[in-house]
Design an enzyme around this catalytic site. Structure first.
Site, PDB file in Angstrom:
ATOM      1  CG  ASP A  11      -2.053   0.961   1.139  1.00 11.30           C
ATOM      2  OD1 ASP A  11      -2.350   1.423   0.019  1.00 11.30           O
ATOM      3  OD2 ASP A  11      -2.665   1.261   2.179  1.00 11.30           O
ATOM      4  CG  ASN A  66       2.529   1.493  -5.207  1.00  8.99           C
ATOM      5  OD1 ASN A  66       3.514   1.403  -4.474  1.00  8.99           O
ATOM      6  ND2 ASN A  66       2.061   0.466  -5.895  1.00  8.99           N
ATOM      7  N   GLY A  67       0.276   5.385  -4.542  1.00 13.15           N
ATOM      8  CA  GLY A  67      -0.305   6.665  -4.952  1.00 13.15           C
ATOM      9  C   GLY A  67       0.165   7.817  -4.091  1.00 13.15           C
ATOM     10  NE  ARG A  68      -1.681   6.438   1.070  1.00 13.42           N
ATOM     11  CZ  ARG A  68      -1.887   5.541   2.003  1.00 13.42           C
ATOM     12  NH1 ARG A  68      -1.818   5.891   3.277  1.00 13.42           N
ATOM     13  NH2 ARG A  68      -2.180   4.298   1.701  1.00 13.42           N
ATOM     14  CG  HIS A  94       0.477   2.012  -9.422  1.00 10.72           C
ATOM     15  ND1 HIS A  94       0.142   1.472  -8.191  1.00 10.72           N
ATOM     16  CD2 HIS A  94      -0.560   2.806  -9.775  1.00 10.72           C
ATOM     17  CE1 HIS A  94      -1.041   1.922  -7.824  1.00 10.72           C
ATOM     18  NE2 HIS A  94      -1.489   2.742  -8.762  1.00 10.72           N
ATOM     19  CB  SER A 116      -8.425  -5.885  -4.034  1.00 10.72           C
ATOM     20  OG  SER A 116      -9.133  -4.682  -4.285  1.00 10.72           O
ATOM     21  CG  ASN A 174      -7.454  -2.535  -6.128  1.00  9.43           C
ATOM     22  OD1 ASN A 174      -6.488  -3.270  -5.944  1.00  9.43           O
ATOM     23  ND2 ASN A 174      -7.875  -1.685  -5.186  1.00  9.43           N
ATOM     24  NE  ARG A 208      -6.964   1.533  -6.232  1.00  5.43           N
ATOM     25  CZ  ARG A 208      -5.744   1.376  -5.706  1.00  5.43           C
ATOM     26  NH1 ARG A 208      -4.679   1.533  -6.449  1.00  5.43           N
ATOM     27  NH2 ARG A 208      -5.621   1.083  -4.430  1.00  5.43           N
ATOM     28  NE  ARG A 264      -3.186  -1.406   4.269  1.00  2.00           N
ATOM     29  CZ  ARG A 264      -4.409  -1.436   3.773  1.00  2.00           C
ATOM     30  NH1 ARG A 264      -5.260  -2.355   4.197  1.00  2.00           N
ATOM     31  NH2 ARG A 264      -4.796  -0.575   2.862  1.00  2.00           N
TER      32      ARG A 264
END
Length: 255
Positions: free
Chosen positions: A30, A32-34, A47, A75, A78, A81, A201
């Site tokens: 978890d 990648n976007g941030r 990503h 998932s 997902n 998105r 995580r």
């Protein structure tokens, strides 16, 4: 046998007990976007860098003697998105495996993919199937991707299959046990390492997000603030050290 490494921040020498390395480690990748947003980059840049982290962590896990590394890649939720992001994520397996399969073969790592693969775009499906086929004879660590996977959907599918086999007389109600259910889940081919001993995580979020709901009943959970693209070999070892400090009682009491 012990394995020494230095933690990034303090340079403190840390010793891992190599006799207590978890056999199955699962990771919710978890952040990648941030990671991209912090650098004023598009989400897909996160990503892309996250894909390089997969390679780093895979090699580190293999060197540590981990038997199964399960990575939550995409998932069943997902798909909600933005389309451009989903399309990019669907292109990643082809890009990743084209570059990485020769190194996996050299490392004796076997690729496994679990999830609803039949629902993936054709090119993604072919890339996944080719990687599995190309590494099928490898006997080392299993690199297990959860792709278009959801824990609840997996359990529903298992229940339907058990009900069908019960109805057809292949299975009696009395025969249904924990082990029976294990055999109907998507992790059945990972036996005897179906269940992760350690779940990590990244990114600071502290929830399971519909991942391996049955299998993590007694997993040790480690949450780290590190965003996935920044997750490193030392971060993996630090999570394992955290795991090794735990007293795993499985509901019992140790005298």
């Amino acid at each position: 046998m012990a394995f020494n490494f230095k933690k990034n921040k303090t340079n403190e020498l840390i010793q891992l007990d190599m006799e207590r390395i978890p056999k199955h480690v699962a990771v919710i990748m978890d952040g990648n976007g941030r990671w991209a947003k912090k650098r004023h980059l598009p989400r897909i840049a996160g990503h892309k860098t996250g894909m390089d982290t997969v390679k780093t962590v895979t090699m580190a896990a293999s060197d540590l003697g981990i038997k199964v590394l399960t990575l939550y890649a995409f998932s069943t939720e997902n798909w909600k998105r933005p389309e451009t992001e989903v399309n990019y994520l669907m292109s990643l397996p082809g890009t990743f495996f084209d570059k990485f399969v020769p190194e996996l073969i050299e490392k004796n790592v076997k690729v496994n993919v679990m999830g609803y693969i039949d629902q993936l775009p054709n090119e993604t499906k072919i890339a996944v199937q080719n990687a599995v086929e190309d590494t099928k004879d490898n006997t080392g660590m299993v690199l297990n991707f959860a792709l278009n996977y959801g824990g609840r959907a997996e359990i529903v599918t298992a229940i339907k299959n058990i009900a069908t086999d019960t109805s057809n007389g292949k299975l009696s109600v009395e025969e249904i046990t924990d082990k029976t259910i294990d055999q109907y889940l998507m992790t059945s081919n990972l036996a005897p390492y179906n269940d992760p001993e350690l779940l990590i995580r990244t990114s600071g979020e502290e929830r399971i997000s519909n991942f391996l709901l049955w299998q993590i009943a007694y997993s040790e959970l480690v949450f780290t603030d590190t965003l996935w693209p920044d997750f490193s070999e030392d971060a993996l070892k630090d999570a394992i050290l955290n795991y090794q400090k735990r007293d795993r009682r499985f509901g019992g009491i140790k005298e």
